[in-house]
Motif scaffolding. Structure first.
Motif, PDB file in Angstrom:
ATOM      1  N   LEU A  71      52.695  26.427  31.868  1.00  0.00           N
ATOM      2  CA  LEU A  71      52.404  27.497  30.919  1.00  0.00           C
ATOM      3  C   LEU A  71      53.294  28.717  31.166  1.00  0.00           C
ATOM      4  O   LEU A  71      53.741  29.383  30.224  1.00  0.00           O
ATOM      5  CB  LEU A  71      50.928  27.880  31.007  1.00  0.00           C
ATOM      6  N   ARG A  72      53.569  29.012  32.425  1.00  0.00           N
ATOM      7  CA  ARG A  72      54.457  30.141  32.712  1.00  0.00           C
ATOM      8  C   ARG A  72      55.874  29.863  32.213  1.00  0.00           C
ATOM      9  O   ARG A  72      56.574  30.761  31.744  1.00  0.00           O
ATOM     10  CB  ARG A  72      54.455  30.450  34.210  1.00  0.00           C
ATOM     11  N   ALA A  73      56.290  28.601  32.293  1.00  0.00           N
ATOM     12  CA  ALA A  73      57.629  28.243  31.827  1.00  0.00           C
ATOM     13  C   ALA A  73      57.763  28.415  30.315  1.00  0.00           C
ATOM     14  O   ALA A  73      58.866  28.639  29.805  1.00  0.00           O
ATOM     15  CB  ALA A  73      57.951  26.805  32.228  1.00  0.00           C
ATOM     16  N   GLU A  74      56.639  28.336  29.583  1.00  0.00           N
ATOM     17  CA  GLU A  74      56.688  28.528  28.136  1.00  0.00           C
ATOM     18  C   GLU A  74      57.007  29.963  27.755  1.00  0.00           C
ATOM     19  O   GLU A  74      57.470  30.226  26.642  1.00  0.00           O
ATOM     20  CB  GLU A  74      55.359  28.104  27.509  1.00  0.00           C
ATOM     21  N   GLY A  75      56.710  30.912  28.654  1.00  0.00           N
ATOM     22  CA  GLY A  75      57.077  32.290  28.409  1.00  0.00           C
ATOM     23  C   GLY A  75      55.964  33.136  27.819  1.00  0.00           C
ATOM     24  O   GLY A  75      54.958  32.634  27.319  1.00  0.00           O
ATOM     25  N   VAL A  76      56.170  34.453  27.872  1.00  0.00           N
ATOM     26  CA  VAL A  76      55.134  35.402  27.481  1.00  0.00           C
ATOM     27  C   VAL A  76      54.881  35.388  25.978  1.00  0.00           C
ATOM     28  O   VAL A  76      53.746  35.578  25.524  1.00  0.00           O
ATOM     29  CB  VAL A  76      55.498  36.824  27.974  1.00  0.00           C
ATOM     30  N   GLU A  77      55.915  35.163  25.168  1.00  0.00           N
ATOM     31  CA  GLU A  77      55.724  35.181  23.720  1.00  0.00           C
ATOM     32  C   GLU A  77      54.796  34.053  23.283  1.00  0.00           C
ATOM     33  O   GLU A  77      53.934  34.239  22.425  1.00  0.00           O
ATOM     34  CB  GLU A  77      57.070  35.080  23.009  1.00  0.00           C
ATOM     35  N   ARG A  78      54.987  32.881  23.878  1.00  0.00           N
ATOM     36  CA  ARG A  78      54.102  31.754  23.558  1.00  0.00           C
ATOM     37  C   ARG A  78      52.678  32.053  23.967  1.00  0.00           C
ATOM     38  O   ARG A  78      51.720  31.701  23.249  1.00  0.00           O
ATOM     39  CB  ARG A  78      54.608  30.502  24.283  1.00  0.00           C
ATOM     40  N   PHE A  79      52.493  32.714  25.094  1.00  0.00           N
ATOM     41  CA  PHE A  79      51.135  33.032  25.513  1.00  0.00           C
ATOM     42  C   PHE A  79      50.502  34.072  24.590  1.00  0.00           C
ATOM     43  O   PHE A  79      49.315  33.982  24.266  1.00  0.00           O
ATOM     44  CB  PHE A  79      51.108  33.543  26.957  1.00  0.00           C
ATOM     45  N   ARG A  80      51.280  35.067  24.153  1.00  0.00           N
ATOM     46  CA  ARG A  80      50.750  36.030  23.189  1.00  0.00           C
ATOM     47  C   ARG A  80      50.247  35.330  21.934  1.00  0.00           C
ATOM     48  O   ARG A  80      49.194  35.686  21.381  1.00  0.00           O
ATOM     49  CB  ARG A  80      51.830  37.041  22.829  1.00  0.00           C
ATOM     50  N   GLU A  81      50.993  34.320  21.480  1.00  0.00           N
ATOM     51  CA  GLU A  81      50.583  33.570  20.297  1.00  0.00           C
ATOM     52  C   GLU A  81      49.266  32.848  20.534  1.00  0.00           C
ATOM     53  O   GLU A  81      48.405  32.789  19.638  1.00  0.00           O
ATOM     54  CB  GLU A  81      51.670  32.559  19.923  1.00  0.00           C
ATOM     55  N   ARG A  82      49.092  32.298  21.725  1.00  0.00           N
ATOM     56  CA  ARG A  82      47.836  31.615  22.065  1.00  0.00           C
ATOM     57  C   ARG A  82      46.659  32.581  21.955  1.00  0.00           C
ATOM     58  O   ARG A  82      45.618  32.259  21.376  1.00  0.00           O
ATOM     59  CB  ARG A  82      47.889  31.053  23.483  1.00  0.00           C
ATOM     60  N   VAL A  83      46.817  33.749  22.548  1.00  0.00           N
ATOM     61  CA  VAL A  83      45.728  34.737  22.560  1.00  0.00           C
ATOM     62  C   VAL A  83      45.387  35.177  21.143  1.00  0.00           C
ATOM     63  O   VAL A  83      44.213  35.240  20.750  1.00  0.00           O
ATOM     64  CB  VAL A  83      46.114  35.944  23.434  1.00  0.00           C
ATOM     65  N   ALA A  84      46.427  35.495  20.331  1.00  0.00           N
ATOM     66  CA  ALA A  84      46.196  35.951  18.964  1.00  0.00           C
ATOM     67  C   ALA A  84      45.552  34.867  18.109  1.00  0.00           C
ATOM     68  O   ALA A  84      44.742  35.167  17.216  1.00  0.00           O
ATOM     69  CB  ALA A  84      47.511  36.414  18.352  1.00  0.00           C
ATOM     70  N   ARG A  85      45.888  33.626  18.367  1.00  0.00           N
ATOM     71  CA  ARG A  85      45.289  32.529  17.607  1.00  0.00           C
ATOM     72  C   ARG A  85      43.813  32.353  17.975  1.00  0.00           C
ATOM     73  O   ARG A  85      42.967  32.124  17.096  1.00  0.00           O
ATOM     74  CB  ARG A  85      46.060  31.236  17.865  1.00  0.00           C
ATOM     75  N   LEU A  86      43.499  32.454  19.250  1.00  0.00           N
ATOM     76  CA  LEU A  86      42.118  32.277  19.679  1.00  0.00           C
ATOM     77  C   LEU A  86      41.229  33.440  19.232  1.00  0.00           C
ATOM     78  O   LEU A  86      40.070  33.235  18.876  1.00  0.00           O
ATOM     79  CB  LEU A  86      42.065  32.122  21.203  1.00  0.00           C
ATOM     80  N   ARG A  87      41.756  34.659  19.287  1.00  0.00           N
ATOM     81  CA  ARG A  87      40.997  35.829  18.820  1.00  0.00           C
ATOM     82  C   ARG A  87      41.947  36.732  18.032  1.00  0.00           C
ATOM     83  O   ARG A  87      42.646  37.573  18.599  1.00  0.00           O
ATOM     84  CB  ARG A  87      40.368  36.580  19.996  1.00  0.00           C
ATOM     85  N   PRO A  88      41.990  36.562  16.699  1.00  0.00           N
ATOM     86  CA  PRO A  88      42.912  37.336  15.859  1.00  0.00           C
ATOM     87  C   PRO A  88      42.780  38.844  16.017  1.00  0.00           C
ATOM     88  O   PRO A  88      43.745  39.578  15.761  1.00  0.00           O
ATOM     89  CB  PRO A  88      42.540  36.888  14.440  1.00  0.00           C
ATOM     90  N   GLN A  89      41.616  39.319  16.457  1.00  0.00           N
ATOM     91  CA  GLN A  89      41.415  40.756  16.688  1.00  0.00           C
ATOM     92  C   GLN A  89      42.452  41.321  17.657  1.00  0.00           C
ATOM     93  O   GLN A  89      42.783  42.511  17.599  1.00  0.00           O
ATOM     94  CB  GLN A  89      40.006  40.971  17.252  1.00  0.00           C
ATOM     95  N   TYR A  90      42.992  40.475  18.538  1.00  0.00           N
ATOM     96  CA  TYR A  90      43.925  40.959  19.555  1.00  0.00           C
ATOM     97  C   TYR A  90      45.393  40.914  19.112  1.00  0.00           C
ATOM     98  O   TYR A  90      46.277  41.287  19.887  1.00  0.00           O
ATOM     99  CB  TYR A  90      43.784  40.122  20.838  1.00  0.00           C
ATOM    100  N   ALA A  91      45.646  40.476  17.878  1.00  0.00           N
ATOM    101  CA  ALA A  91      47.037  40.325  17.432  1.00  0.00           C
ATOM    102  C   ALA A  91      47.804  41.648  17.460  1.00  0.00           C
ATOM    103  O   ALA A  91      49.025  41.658  17.665  1.00  0.00           O
ATOM    104  CB  ALA A  91      47.064  39.730  16.024  1.00  0.00           C
ATOM    105  N   ASP A  92      47.096  42.764  17.257  1.00  0.00           N
ATOM    106  CA  ASP A  92      47.771  44.072  17.207  1.00  0.00           C
ATOM    107  C   ASP A  92      47.981  44.690  18.584  1.00  0.00           C
ATOM    108  O   ASP A  92      48.454  45.815  18.695  1.00  0.00           O
ATOM    109  CB  ASP A  92      46.985  45.047  16.322  1.00  0.00           C
ATOM    110  N   ARG A  93      47.646  43.951  19.653  1.00  0.00           N
ATOM    111  CA  ARG A  93      47.792  44.540  20.987  1.00  0.00           C
ATOM    112  C   ARG A  93      48.310  43.543  22.037  1.00  0.00           C
ATOM    113  O   ARG A  93      48.424  43.891  23.209  1.00  0.00           O
ATOM    114  CB  ARG A  93      46.462  45.139  21.456  1.00  0.00           C
ATOM    115  N   VAL A  94      48.623  42.328  21.632  1.00  0.00           N
ATOM    116  CA  VAL A  94      49.079  41.346  22.626  1.00  0.00           C
ATOM    117  C   VAL A  94      50.423  41.737  23.244  1.00  0.00           C
ATOM    118  O   VAL A  94      50.779  41.232  24.325  1.00  0.00           O
ATOM    119  CB  VAL A  94      49.177  39.923  22.026  1.00  0.00           C
ATOM    120  N   ASP A  95      51.168  42.657  22.590  1.00  0.00           N
ATOM    121  CA  ASP A  95      52.424  43.120  23.196  1.00  0.00           C
ATOM    122  C   ASP A  95      52.185  43.891  24.485  1.00  0.00           C
ATOM    123  O   ASP A  95      53.137  44.144  25.244  1.00  0.00           O
ATOM    124  CB  ASP A  95      53.206  43.996  22.214  1.00  0.00           C
TER     125      ASP A  95
END
Length: 313
Positions: A71-95
């Motif tokens: 998962l770390r090899a996938e990079g931070v952008e991929r992880f941000r996408e995971r978080v935003a998909r699981l809880r869309p409320q966080y899409a405006d702050r995953v950066d």
């Protein structure tokens, strides 16, 4: 005293299928208010668990055991996408997750020291003696309880400079049954009958002295015992979640024995049982869905005739 790690002592490990990544995201001013909430999100095998704090969200992302490097090899952008998909409320702050260094891995362990909790000059408590799942704060709660027991038994000997191996062993005897799930008072109210879920053994705890003794169990052990329900006379019903069973146990003067094993097609990892108007009501936990998929909603409660469970007419 050690609370983390068990140097040179034999440890019995139990399988755990997941690890967790912990991180924080900000809680904006207009969102603040109530705290201490727990917000779960599920999609397939992915789980995101949010603990609401006054000024931020403390978040656990559950991943398969050993998946951290991938998962770390996938990079931070991929992880941000995971978080935003699981809880869309966080899409405006995953950066706010600026790099993978912001994610802190918790290698979830479940183990027990195989023997004594002490050696010369050293006592193990907490995770050093019996690492637990972080779910529900069990680990920290057990560690605090261990510390209280250690203080209770060792304060006086320490002040008097006479701590012995016997004193240290008393802490283990008091605290080695943290995963006791079923607890009922024995007849007369002077002791408790408990089942230790991982070993399936029955024990009696005498309230006056806190002494613990194993109850010989013919037809046992009953591993995954999750609850004990007293019924008439000297009979107990023990719920076994993994086995989808309700087991009738009869207590005797010198031990206990299994008299009936009951299964029902509607059981889905039962975790408790209560008698109501001649029926046994059994909640189905769907523990098997934890790794595979979302649980089926609504959760169900099985209702079976008590006489069938006991095997009587």
């Amino acid at each position: 005293m050690s609370c983390c790690g068990s140097p040179r002592l034999a440890v019995r490990e139990f399988p755990v299928p997941f690890d967790t990544w912990w991180f924080r995201l900000p809680r904006f001013e207009h969102e603040r208010g109530s705290a201490a909430e727990l917000l779960p999100d599920f999609q397939g095998k992915e789980v995101l668990l949010t603990f609401v704090r006054p000024e931020y969200y403390q978040i656990a992302y559950f991943t398969e055991k050993g998946a951290d490097p991938r998962l770390r090899a996938e990079g931070v952008e991929r992880f941000r996408e995971r978080v935003a998909r699981l809880r869309p409320q966080y899409a405006d702050r995953v950066d706010e997750i600026t790099s993978m260094d912001d994610l802190h891995l918790l290698d979830v362990r479940l183990n027990r020291l195989a023997g004594d909790w002490h050696m010369a000059g050293l006592l193990m408590i907490g995770d050093a003696a019996h690492a637990m799942s972080p779910a529900g704060g069990m680990g920290i709660n057990l560690a605090i309880q261990d510390a209280v027991a250690a203080a209770t038994y060792l304060a006086e000997p320490l002040l008097e400079g006479r701590v012995t191996s016997h004193d240290l062993a008393r802490v283990r005897r008091r605290r080695r049954f943290p995963n006791v799930n079923g607890v009922v008072p024995a007849r007369g109210g002077r002791s408790l009958i408990v089942i230790q879920s991982n070993t399936g053994k029955l024990y009696r705890i005498r309230l006056a002295t806190r002494d613990v003794s194993e109850i010989p169990l013919k037809g046992g052990p009953l591993s995954s015992g999750d609850s004990i329900t007293p019924v008439s006379g000297d009979r107990l019903l023990i719920t076994r979640n993994v086995q989808n069973q309700i087991v009738t146990v009869r207590l005797g003067a010198s031990g206990a024995s299994v008299t009936k094993v009951y299964r029902d097609a509607t059981f889905r990892y039962p975790t408790a049982a209560v008698v109501h108007r001649g029926r046994l009501l059994v909640p189905n936990s769907q523990f098997d869905k934890w790794e595979q998929d979302d649980p089926e909603l609504p959760f169900t409660v099985s209702a079976v005739p008590l006489k069938n469970v006991l095997g009587v007419r």
